[in-house]
Design a protein around this motif. Structure first.
Motif, short mmCIF file in Angstrom:
data_model
loop_
_atom_site.label_atom_id
_atom_site.label_comp_id
_atom_site.label_asym_id
_atom_site.label_seq_id
_atom_site.Cartn_x
_atom_site.Cartn_y
_atom_site.Cartn_z
N THR A 168 0.09 6.25 8.05
CA THR A 168 -1.11 5.52 8.46
C THR A 168 -0.89 4.01 8.41
O THR A 168 -1.30 3.28 9.32
CB THR A 168 -2.30 5.91 7.56
OG1 THR A 168 -2.51 7.32 7.65
CG2 THR A 168 -3.56 5.18 7.98
N GLN A 169 -0.24 3.55 7.34
CA GLN A 169 0.04 2.11 7.24
C GLN A 169 0.99 1.65 8.34
O GLN A 169 0.81 0.56 8.90
CB GLN A 169 0.64 1.81 5.86
CG GLN A 169 -0.30 2.04 4.70
CD GLN A 169 -1.57 1.20 4.77
OE1 GLN A 169 -1.53 0.02 5.10
NE2 GLN A 169 -2.71 1.83 4.49
N TRP A 228 0.83 -1.20 0.00
CA TRP A 228 0.00 0.00 0.00
C TRP A 228 0.88 1.26 0.00
O TRP A 228 0.59 2.22 -0.72
CB TRP A 228 -0.92 0.00 1.21
CG TRP A 228 -2.19 -0.75 1.00
CD1 TRP A 228 -2.51 -2.01 1.43
CD2 TRP A 228 -3.35 -0.29 0.29
NE1 TRP A 228 -3.77 -2.37 1.04
CE2 TRP A 228 -4.32 -1.33 0.34
CE3 TRP A 228 -3.67 0.89 -0.37
CZ2 TRP A 228 -5.57 -1.22 -0.25
CZ3 TRP A 228 -4.92 1.01 -0.96
CH2 TRP A 228 -5.84 -0.04 -0.90
N SER A 229 1.94 1.25 0.82
CA SER A 229 2.81 2.42 0.91
C SER A 229 3.53 2.66 -0.41
O SER A 229 3.57 3.80 -0.91
CB SER A 229 3.82 2.23 2.05
OG SER A 229 3.16 2.07 3.29
N LEU A 240 -0.28 8.55 3.93
CA LEU A 240 -0.63 7.14 3.71
C LEU A 240 0.42 6.22 4.32
O LEU A 240 0.08 5.22 4.97
CB LEU A 240 -0.76 6.87 2.21
CG LEU A 240 -1.00 5.41 1.81
CD1 LEU A 240 -2.32 4.90 2.37
CD2 LEU A 240 -0.95 5.25 0.30
N GLY A 242 1.03 3.83 -3.09
CA GLY A 242 0.68 5.24 -2.93
C GLY A 242 1.80 6.16 -3.35
O GLY A 242 1.57 7.19 -4.02
#
Length: 280
Positions: free
Chosen positions: A102-103, A29-30, A99, A33
């Motif tokens: 947050t992850q 995800w990181s 992001l 993004g």
């Protein structure tokens, strides 16, 4: 034949694999993004670079020169292309940081107590805000000041036999902006770091006050290392660092006063009930 030790290893391997799978998911995800933010910033790289040139134009106006004739050059065919890549990566990292943070928080949050999660969340919000404040200070004030200082060294005009003009390379100008933004952004994290350390008992307000003289010296040393070798940017970074250090002392004192009140309230509850008050 399996032993009890082998059974324990087999039992612990499943949670470890689950953590690794979750870590891989968070990393994907990181990275995803960041890659998307990089592509967006790279697509608009020329416009973003022109936006970063505005402080140079402001400095030109301050120096009494024609701001419409601000020129930057590149001396290698591939230089501006790689400059756009660097700008895309730098902008992508800034955009994707919420992001990524947050992850990271979601990965470590299950291992924290509820009160620890509640204590950590404000700093997760304050960190990017403080970084943006430092970046804004660089963009609107310190970069024009630094460029004005460099422009003052020019030899231009009809009365000058030798004309010496400032023609920055695009890569060097971007490097200057990135260095200043990172330096100020990191320095503005000082209140976050000190208050986190105070919450876990690693530092106290008395220690910060006692080390104030050393902190002032270190602030100027760090400014000399992180900024270009000119007095404007070095003093410009050292002074906010010292101010943030004083703010950190005030914040740590507030944390200590709050902790003392909670401790006094807990002891009062224990005295009334006659039993120890269990920690949350």
């Amino acid at each position: 034949m399996t032993t009890p030790e082998d059974d324990e290893i087999d039992k612990s391997s499943a949670p470890l694999l689950e953590h690794l799978i979750e870590l891989r998911s968070r990393l994907m995800w990181s990275l995803g993004g960041f890659f998307i933010a990089f592509l967006i910033c790279f697509y608009f790289a020329k416009g973003l670079f022109n936006l970063l040139v505005l402080p140079f134009q402001w400095a030109t106006e301050w120096a009494g020169l024609d701001a419409s004739k601000v020129d930057l050059i590149y001396t290698a065919p591939q230089e501006f292309f790689f400059t756009q890549i660097k700008l895309g990566m730098f902008g992508g990292l800034i955009i994707a940081f919420p992001l990524i943070a947050t992850q990271l928080y979601r990965f470590v949050a299950p291992g924290l107590y509820r009160n620890e999660r509640m204590a950590f969340l404000p700093f997760l919000v304050a960190s990017p805000i403080l970084f943006l404040i430092g970046a804004a200070l660089v963009y609107f004030f310190f970069t024009p000041m630094v460029m004005w200082f460099f422009l003052s060294m020019q030899q231009v005009g009809p009365d000058q036999e030798i004309q010496i003009s400032l023609l920055p390379r695009v890569s060097e100008y971007l490097g200057l902006i990135m260095t200043l933004i990172l330096a100020f952004g990191l320095v503005f994290q000082l209140p976050v770091v000190t208050t986190l350390m105070a919450r876990v008992g690693l530092i106290s307000a008395a220690t910060l006050v006692d080390k104030r003289k050393w902190a002032i010296v270190i602030a100027f040393v760090v400014a000399a290392v992180l900024t270009p070798p000119d007095p404007v940017s070095q003093i410009g970074l050292a002074l906010p660092t010292i101010i943030l250090y004083e703010i950190s002392i005030w914040l740590v004192k507030r944390i200590e006063r709050t902790r003392a009140r909670e401790e006094a309230k807990r002891k009062a509850n224990e005295d009334e009930s006659g039993e120890p008050n269990p920690a949350e």
